[in-house]
Design an enzyme around this catalytic site. Structure first.
Site, PDB file in Angstrom:
ATOM      1  N   ASN A 316      29.504  11.526 -29.575  1.00 32.90           N
ATOM      2  CA  ASN A 316      28.063  11.529 -29.876  1.00 32.90           C
ATOM      3  C   ASN A 316      27.641  12.828 -30.550  1.00 32.90           C
ATOM      4  OD1 ASN A 316      25.640  10.212 -29.998  1.00 32.90           O
ATOM      5  ND2 ASN A 316      25.121  10.452 -27.849  1.00 32.90           N
ATOM      6  N   HIS A 352      17.597   9.749 -21.358  1.00 35.25           N
ATOM      7  CA  HIS A 352      18.570   8.701 -21.026  1.00 35.25           C
ATOM      8  C   HIS A 352      17.903   7.504 -20.376  1.00 35.25           C
ATOM      9  CE1 HIS A 352      21.947  11.435 -21.746  1.00 35.25           C
ATOM     10  NE2 HIS A 352      22.735  10.384 -21.623  1.00 35.25           N
TER      11      HIS A 352
END
Length: 544
Positions: A316, A352
């Site tokens: 990522n 998140h």
């Protein structure tokens, strides 16, 4: 039942998941058509093409909930029109876009992973927040001079507020709408120039289709592997009733099957960006054309990781860079690197979602890297180790042991991310007798024994060596000579004054940003530096 639902049931997948994959794959024919017919047209025509194709693809994948993307884009546009490139627009845009995402999480989150409008919206919220920062930087640079901006800010700052059509095109570009990567408006404006494709030094198609092929391979690994070890396997009776040794052996394989899901999604999205030409990142030494400007994963580095630092820096990476530029480095006014790190961590934890598993995953990662770095600090200063590493066979053995360390410990960090809720997480860890936590929390008890065994630090005169001569660097140099990925890292000295902290905070080349395995959690950078450009270039050539 629709055709997609029937196909999803046949392969054991969810309809929403299959629609997401097909929607992303739709980018390939759309971008091939774009290169043939649209790329040479005026920017307005290109913007309309990207907006309409992305909007229709989004509507097909998430249905009428694509309206949430439109609401966010149009509201951010109104904020920029009314407030312009000001600090006020940054604050209002941040509160609105981040708040909109959190409200969406509150109303849509279940006990598992939800493929709904919040998935592309988490990407979109960062893009819109970043855009308002870019407008703010552009206005500040125009008023106070470009030299007042950092190097990162100069690369992304825009002096003119984008039009609504530009924002719609930028946000709905199919290569980055669903799962990223983040694309800055300044780069996107260059990309839609009628002469951009002609300026490219070669065709991006071969590399783009390689990324597609590699992504499809990972998709097969995930689908087939999940038939035997599904995502919730650690919460199943089969797992609870297995022997501890069986769990330890199969957990790493299970983890690889789960990670394959993220890797294939990012590789497919990257391939779309590569084919469009947007990912062009310059020509490197030796005429090597770099198409990795939109990469989100370094496959070679990830699969051959010999420490958790390698995993973090290869996973990522595009999102990690966004967080470094738009969050961490802009917190230097707080006067403390530690406070900046904690604030960045809180931002990312909330981004998140609301499940407890996300926060425990961050803690697991922090704990793992902390213990790893303390061990490597002892290892790298040992005279005994330095003598051992004169033998190439021991160097190879160290590399194998490092790979095993990552392979077997990573799944224990990842259990909480896969299961998400505490009622599943706690029984799973209890079933492993909390192996990872026992290992790490007892580290202070046997840390001294490790120091004694390795012989302690070398004499001062032995430590004053030119760069590139530490034990860990010798391992990596030997690995490099044998054809593996090179790593070059130094141990940074701690800064004692506030002024030095600000210098590190400001200068890109003196910061080593390490983030969460999934979306970008920053780890304390004191003991490591970023890879050199030479190492990156060599790795790019070796990465498939």
């Amino acid at each position: 039942m629709s055709v997609v639902a029937t196909a999803a049931a046949a392969i054991g997948a969810s309809e929403a998941g299959l629609r997401l994959i097909l929607g992303q794959l739709l980018g390939y024919p759309l971008l091939l058509f774009y290169r043939q017919k649209i790329a040479s047209q005026q920017a307005t025509v290109q913007h309309l093409y990207f907006f309409l194709t992305g909007l229709l693809a989004g509507w097909w994948v998430i249905g009428g909930d694509v309206k949430h993307s439109l609401y966010a884009i149009m509201t951010t546009y109104m904020i920029l029109v009314v407030a312009g490139g000001t600090f006020t627009s940054v604050v209002v845009s941040f509160v609105f876009n981040f708040g909109y995402l959190l409200v969406g999480y509150y109303f849509t989150e279940s006990e598992g992973y939800d493929i709904c409008w919040t998935m592309p919206h988490c990407v979109l919220s960062l893009r819109l927040i970043g855009l308002t920062f870019d407008c703010y930087d552009g206005e500040r640079g125009k008023r106070d001079g470009a030299e007042t901006l950092s190097k990162d800010q100069q690369k992304s700052a825009i002096e003119e507020t984008p039009s609504l059509l530009e924002m719609l095109s930028h946000c709905f570009f199919i290569g980055g709408y669903f799962v990223g990567p983040q694309i800055q408006m300044k780069k996107f404006r260059e990309f839609v120039s009628p002469t951009y494709q002609e300026s490219l030094p070669g065709s991006p198609l071969p590399y783009g289709f390689k990324r597609l092929g590699l992504g499809l391979c990972y998709m097969v690994v995930h689908v087939v592997g999940s038939m035997y070890l599904p995502a919730d396997w650690p919460a199943s009776d089969s797992f609870y009733n297995s022997w501890l040794l069986t769990k330890m052996v199969f957990l790493p394989i299970w983890c690889r099957f789960i990670l394959a899901k993220y890797i294939f999604a990012w590789l497919i999205a990257e391939g779309v960006c590569v084919i469009s030409g947007l990912s062009f990142n310059g020509v490197k030494e030796g005429g090597f054309i770099d198409w990795k400007g939109c990469a989100n994963v370094k496959v070679g580095r990830l699969e051959s990781s010999t420490k958790f630092g390698h995993v973090i820096e290869s996973f990522n990476i595009n999102t990690n860079n966004w967080v470094a530029v738009y969050v961490y480095k802009r917190l230097k006014f707080m006067g403390s690197r530690t406070i900046s790190q904690v604030t960045t961590l809180i931002f990312l934890a909330v981004w998140h979602g609301l499940h407890s598993g996300y926060y425990l995953t961050f803690f697991n990662e922090f704990l793992t890297v902390k213990v790893e770095r303390e061990f490597l600090a002892i290892w790298s200063r040992s005279a005994k180790v330095e003598k051992w590493l004169e033998d190439p066979q021991i160097v190879l053995a160290c590399k194998i042991l490092g790979w095993c360390w990552v392979f077997f410990i990573l799944p224990h960090c990842f259990i909480s991310f896969a299961l998400l809720t505490y009622n599943k997480i706690l029984p799973a860890y209890f079933s492993t007798y909390f192996f990872m936590y026992v290992l790490f929390f007892t580290w202070p008890l046997w840390k001294g024994a490790v120091k004694d065994f390795l012989g302690g630090p070398k004499k001062e005169k032995e430590e004053k060596r030119p760069p590139g001569s530490s034990n860990m660097e010798k391992i990596e140099e030997t690995v490099e000579e044998s054809g593996d990925i090179p790593i070059k890292e130094d141990i940074q000295e701690k800064e004692d004054t506030h002024e030095k902290e600000e210098d590190i905070h400001e200068k890109n080349e003196n910061i080593s940003m390490e983030f969460d395995l999934i979306k970008g959690h920053e780890i304390d950078p004191e003991l490591e530096k970023d890879l050199t450009e030479d190492a990156e270039s060599k790795e790019d050539k070796k990465d498939v």
